[in-house]
Design a protein around this motif. Sequence first.
Motif, mmCIF file in Angstrom:
data_model
loop_
_atom_site.group_PDB
_atom_site.id
_atom_site.type_symbol
_atom_site.label_atom_id
_atom_site.label_comp_id
_atom_site.label_asym_id
_atom_site.label_seq_id
_atom_site.Cartn_x
_atom_site.Cartn_y
_atom_site.Cartn_z
ATOM 1 N N GLY A 1 7.831 5.653 7.167
ATOM 2 C CA GLY A 1 7.590 5.165 5.819
ATOM 3 C C GLY A 1 8.453 5.831 4.766
ATOM 4 O O GLY A 1 9.039 5.169 3.899
ATOM 5 N N ARG A 2 8.573 7.137 4.825
ATOM 6 C CA ARG A 2 9.353 7.866 3.815
ATOM 7 C C ARG A 2 10.830 7.466 3.859
ATOM 8 O O ARG A 2 11.468 7.259 2.821
ATOM 9 C CB ARG A 2 9.208 9.376 4.040
ATOM 10 N N ASP A 3 11.363 7.331 5.065
ATOM 11 C CA ASP A 3 12.776 6.937 5.199
ATOM 12 C C ASP A 3 12.997 5.514 4.703
ATOM 13 O O ASP A 3 14.034 5.210 4.095
ATOM 14 C CB ASP A 3 13.213 7.052 6.658
ATOM 15 N N ALA A 4 12.029 4.646 4.977
ATOM 16 C CA ALA A 4 12.159 3.259 4.530
ATOM 17 C C ALA A 4 12.142 3.169 3.011
ATOM 18 O O ALA A 4 12.932 2.430 2.403
ATOM 19 C CB ALA A 4 11.028 2.418 5.118
ATOM 20 N N LEU A 5 11.248 3.926 2.372
ATOM 21 C CA LEU A 5 11.203 3.922 0.907
ATOM 22 C C LEU A 5 12.531 4.392 0.331
ATOM 23 O O LEU A 5 13.050 3.819 -0.647
ATOM 24 C CB LEU A 5 10.066 4.813 0.412
ATOM 25 N N GLN A 6 13.102 5.420 0.931
ATOM 26 C CA GLN A 6 14.385 5.933 0.450
ATOM 27 C C GLN A 6 15.477 4.871 0.569
ATOM 28 O O GLN A 6 16.321 4.729 -0.325
ATOM 29 C CB GLN A 6 14.763 7.189 1.239
ATOM 30 N N ARG A 7 15.442 4.093 1.654
ATOM 31 C CA ARG A 7 16.455 3.061 1.864
ATOM 32 C C ARG A 7 16.459 2.025 0.730
ATOM 33 O O ARG A 7 17.501 1.473 0.403
ATOM 34 C CB ARG A 7 16.201 2.329 3.189
ATOM 35 N N ILE A 8 15.269 1.736 0.182
ATOM 36 C CA ILE A 8 15.200 0.700 -0.860
ATOM 37 C C ILE A 8 15.017 1.306 -2.255
ATOM 38 O O ILE A 8 14.661 0.609 -3.205
ATOM 39 C CB ILE A 8 14.089 -0.329 -0.556
ATOM 40 N N GLY A 9 15.280 2.614 -2.353
ATOM 41 C CA GLY A 9 15.304 3.255 -3.669
ATOM 42 C C GLY A 9 13.954 3.571 -4.263
ATOM 43 O O GLY A 9 13.803 3.613 -5.490
ATOM 44 N N LEU A 10 12.938 3.832 -3.421
ATOM 45 C CA LEU A 10 11.599 4.153 -3.906
ATOM 46 C C LEU A 10 11.178 5.546 -3.452
ATOM 47 O O LEU A 10 11.714 6.089 -2.478
ATOM 48 C CB LEU A 10 10.586 3.130 -3.393
ATOM 49 N N GLU A 11 10.214 6.112 -4.170
ATOM 50 C CA GLU A 11 9.642 7.404 -3.810
ATOM 51 C C GLU A 11 8.205 7.207 -3.338
ATOM 52 O O GLU A 11 7.507 6.300 -3.801
ATOM 53 C CB GLU A 11 9.640 8.346 -5.025
ATOM 54 N N PRO A 12 7.716 8.054 -2.428
ATOM 55 C CA PRO A 12 6.307 7.967 -2.030
ATOM 56 C C PRO A 12 5.394 8.195 -3.231
ATOM 57 O O PRO A 12 5.681 9.008 -4.111
ATOM 58 C CB PRO A 12 6.159 9.092 -1.002
ATOM 59 N N LEU A 13 4.292 7.476 -3.261
ATOM 60 C CA LEU A 13 3.321 7.620 -4.335
ATOM 61 C C LEU A 13 2.323 8.721 -4.001
ATOM 62 O O LEU A 13 2.015 8.969 -2.838
ATOM 63 C CB LEU A 13 2.548 6.316 -4.525
ATOM 64 N N VAL A 14 1.814 9.361 -5.035
ATOM 65 C CA VAL A 14 0.651 10.239 -4.913
ATOM 66 C C VAL A 14 -0.511 9.468 -5.523
ATOM 67 O O VAL A 14 -0.520 9.177 -6.719
ATOM 68 C CB VAL A 14 0.866 11.573 -5.649
ATOM 69 N N LEU A 15 -1.473 9.112 -4.702
ATOM 70 C CA LEU A 15 -2.550 8.246 -5.157
ATOM 71 C C LEU A 15 -3.551 9.007 -6.009
ATOM 72 O O LEU A 15 -3.901 10.156 -5.720
ATOM 73 C CB LEU A 15 -3.258 7.618 -3.964
ATOM 74 N N GLU A 16 -4.020 8.333 -7.028
ATOM 75 C CA GLU A 16 -5.023 8.890 -7.926
ATOM 76 C C GLU A 16 -6.412 8.380 -7.541
ATOM 77 O O GLU A 16 -6.586 7.683 -6.547
ATOM 78 C CB GLU A 16 -4.688 8.500 -9.378
ATOM 79 N N ALA A 17 -7.404 8.732 -8.370
ATOM 80 C CA ALA A 17 -8.793 8.356 -8.101
ATOM 81 C C ALA A 17 -8.918 6.849 -7.884
ATOM 82 O O ALA A 17 -8.313 6.056 -8.594
ATOM 83 C CB ALA A 17 -9.680 8.786 -9.261
ATOM 84 N N LYS A 18 -9.663 6.475 -6.910
ATOM 85 C CA LYS A 18 -9.994 5.095 -6.505
ATOM 86 C C LYS A 18 -8.861 4.354 -5.817
ATOM 87 O O LYS A 18 -9.096 3.385 -5.095
ATOM 88 C CB LYS A 18 -10.501 4.247 -7.682
ATOM 89 N N GLU A 19 -7.620 4.786 -5.974
ATOM 90 C CA GLU A 19 -6.507 3.987 -5.459
ATOM 91 C C GLU A 19 -6.515 3.882 -3.933
ATOM 92 O O GLU A 19 -6.172 2.829 -3.378
ATOM 93 C CB GLU A 19 -5.184 4.557 -5.956
ATOM 94 N N GLY A 20 -6.920 4.946 -3.242
ATOM 95 C CA GLY A 20 -6.979 4.862 -1.788
ATOM 96 C C GLY A 20 -7.973 3.807 -1.340
ATOM 97 O O GLY A 20 -7.668 2.975 -0.469
ATOM 98 N N LEU A 21 -9.149 3.807 -1.958
ATOM 99 C CA LEU A 21 -10.157 2.824 -1.602
ATOM 100 C C LEU A 21 -9.732 1.424 -2.011
ATOM 101 O O LEU A 21 -9.916 0.460 -1.266
ATOM 102 C CB LEU A 21 -11.495 3.179 -2.250
ATOM 103 N N SER A 22 -9.146 1.276 -3.188
ATOM 104 C CA SER A 22 -8.705 -0.052 -3.650
ATOM 105 C C SER A 22 -7.684 -0.652 -2.697
ATOM 106 O O SER A 22 -7.655 -1.876 -2.492
ATOM 107 C CB SER A 22 -8.097 0.057 -5.049
#
Length: 549
Positions: free
Chosen positions: A167-188
Motif C-alpha cells: 500500500g505505501r509503495d502504491a501511494l507513492q507511485r501516484i503521488g499520495l501519502e498514507p493517512l493518519v486516521l482521526e476519531a471515527k474514520e476507521g469505523l466509517s
Amino acid sequence: MAVIRSNRPLDWAQVAAVAAGEPLELSADARARIAAARVLVEQIVERGIRAYGVNTGVGALCDVIVSPGEQRTLSRNILMSHAVGVGAPLGVAETRAIMAAAVNNFAHGHSGIRLEVADQLVALLNADCLPEVPAFGSVGYLSHMAHIALVCIGEGYVRFRGERLKGRDALQRIGLEPLVLEAKEGLSMVNGTPCVTGLAALALARAERLLDWTDMVASMSFENLRGQLAAFDEASLALRISPGLNKVGERMRAALADSGILAAVVGHRTQDPLSMRTIPHVHGAARDVLAATAEVVDRELASITDNPIVAGTPEDPRVYSQAHAVGASIALAMDSLATAIAQVAAMAERRLDRLVNPLVSGLPAFLAEPGGTCSGFMIAQYTAASLVAQNRRLALPASLDGGITSGLQEDHLCHATPAALKALEIIDNGGRIVAIELLAATQAYDLQSIDAPRAPHTEALWQRVRRVVPAYRDDRPLADDMSIAFRMIADEAPPPLPNPGNIGPRPVTSAGGAALTPPATLTRLAAAGHVRAAASGAVNDGQAAAHMA
C-alpha cells in the motif's frame, strides 16, 4: 465520461459505469457535505458525547470508553482487526464498484470522515490503483472495506499496472501519502453497505445484459425447433399483467418477424413445450424481479447506512448508534435476483437439450456430423446441466443463513454481501449456459432441413457467431468455442432489434424510466446531468455497451 457524485446520490447504473472504468468526481456540494459532517464529529469528541466507535469500542465492546488520546489508535486498529478476508481477490470491476459505493455513502454527509479520506479513495479509484480485496469472510460488510481502507493508511496490497505493490509503495507511485486516521474514520471506512450496493449494481448490469441476450438466443432456438408464434401473440400476452412479460413478448415478435421457417409450420402443433411457449412468462418474470431489485439498490444508494450516523448542527450535534448498516432489504433482493436468473438459465438448458435430442428436434443427433464418430454437442449439454445444478445449490437464500457474532451483541445476520457475491456467480454461470445454447442454435441453423429463410434478426445473430466461430465438426476442443461465446454475451450487447414502434407498444422501462438496455441507461444518465460527456461529446453504441460490461 466522468460520473459525478453531486447533490443527488449515484444510482446503480452510475456505479456500474464506474465499475466498468469511468472516473468518479465529487461535486462542490458533495465535498461541502463531507466537510460539514466532520465538524459534527469534532464537536462530539470535544464535548465528550458518547458515540459508538468514536469514543467507545465496537461490537460487544460498545460500552468501553475510549479516551481522546486513544481515538486515533482505535481507528487504525479497527482496520487492522477487521481486515480478515480470505480467498482469491475480487476482480477489478467488483473492487471499483465497492469503492464507488463507499464514496457515494460518504457524500451523503453523515459519516464524519475528513475530506482527505474521500479524496484518497477517489484518487486510488481514478488511478486504477486498486486494493487487493479477498472475496470471502464477511457476514455483512466489514472485511471488504477494511482491506480497501488499509491502502489509504499505507498498509495492505494493491494491483497497479500489472504489479502487486504494498500500500505505501502504491501511494507513492501516484503521488499520495498514507493517512493518519482521526476519531471515527476507521469505523466509517468499514461501516455501512457499500460492499453489497456496489456488487449489487454490478449484478444488475450483468443480469440486464444477460436477459437481453437470453431473449435473442431463445428466439434462435424457438425458430430452429419450429415453434408456434401464437405463444407471443400480443393480445394474448396482454391478458397477463406483467411489464416484463409483455416486454419479452414484444422482443420475441421483433426477433422472429418475417421468419420463413416459422411461417412454414404455422398450425402444425396446438402448443409447444413449456421451455418454448413460456419464454415471455419466465424471462418476463425475471425482468420484473430485475426492475424491483433496481429500485431496492437505488434506495440503498440513496440511504445513509453508517453506524453511527452523525447529524444535527455544530451547536447541537446528534449521534444515532443504531442499525442502518444492516442490509436486510438488499440481501433479500440479491437472493431474489439470483433465483430469477437461475430459473432463466435452467430453461435455457432445457431448450438446449431439445436442440441436441433428435427425438424432438428433427435435426441430426447432437448436432453432430453423421456416422457415429462425432459427438457434436452431446457433452456440452452435460456442462450446461452441471451449471444448472450448481446454480440451484447457489440459489439457496444467503439472507436466511443467520449466525451469531461479537459475543451475542450481533445475534442476527443478513449476509448481504455474500448474497451479492453468489448472485454474481449465478449470473456468470447463466451466461455460460446461454452461450452453449447460442452455439447449438447457430449449429442447428446449418443443419435445418426446411428450405426457408430465417428471420432477419436471427440471421444477423447467426452471422455474428459465424464471424468468430466456424461450424463444429469435432475438429477442435469445444470448450474454446464456448469461451468465445461466453465472452460475447458477457462483454457485448446483442444486435439491435428492429424498431419496436413498428411491432407493438412502447418498450417497458425500468422504475427510473430508462429502457432496460445499457446504451439507454447511459442516455438517461447524461440527460439527468449525472454523466459528463467526453470532449468529443460522442458516445457510440459500442462505447455505451462497454460501460455496462
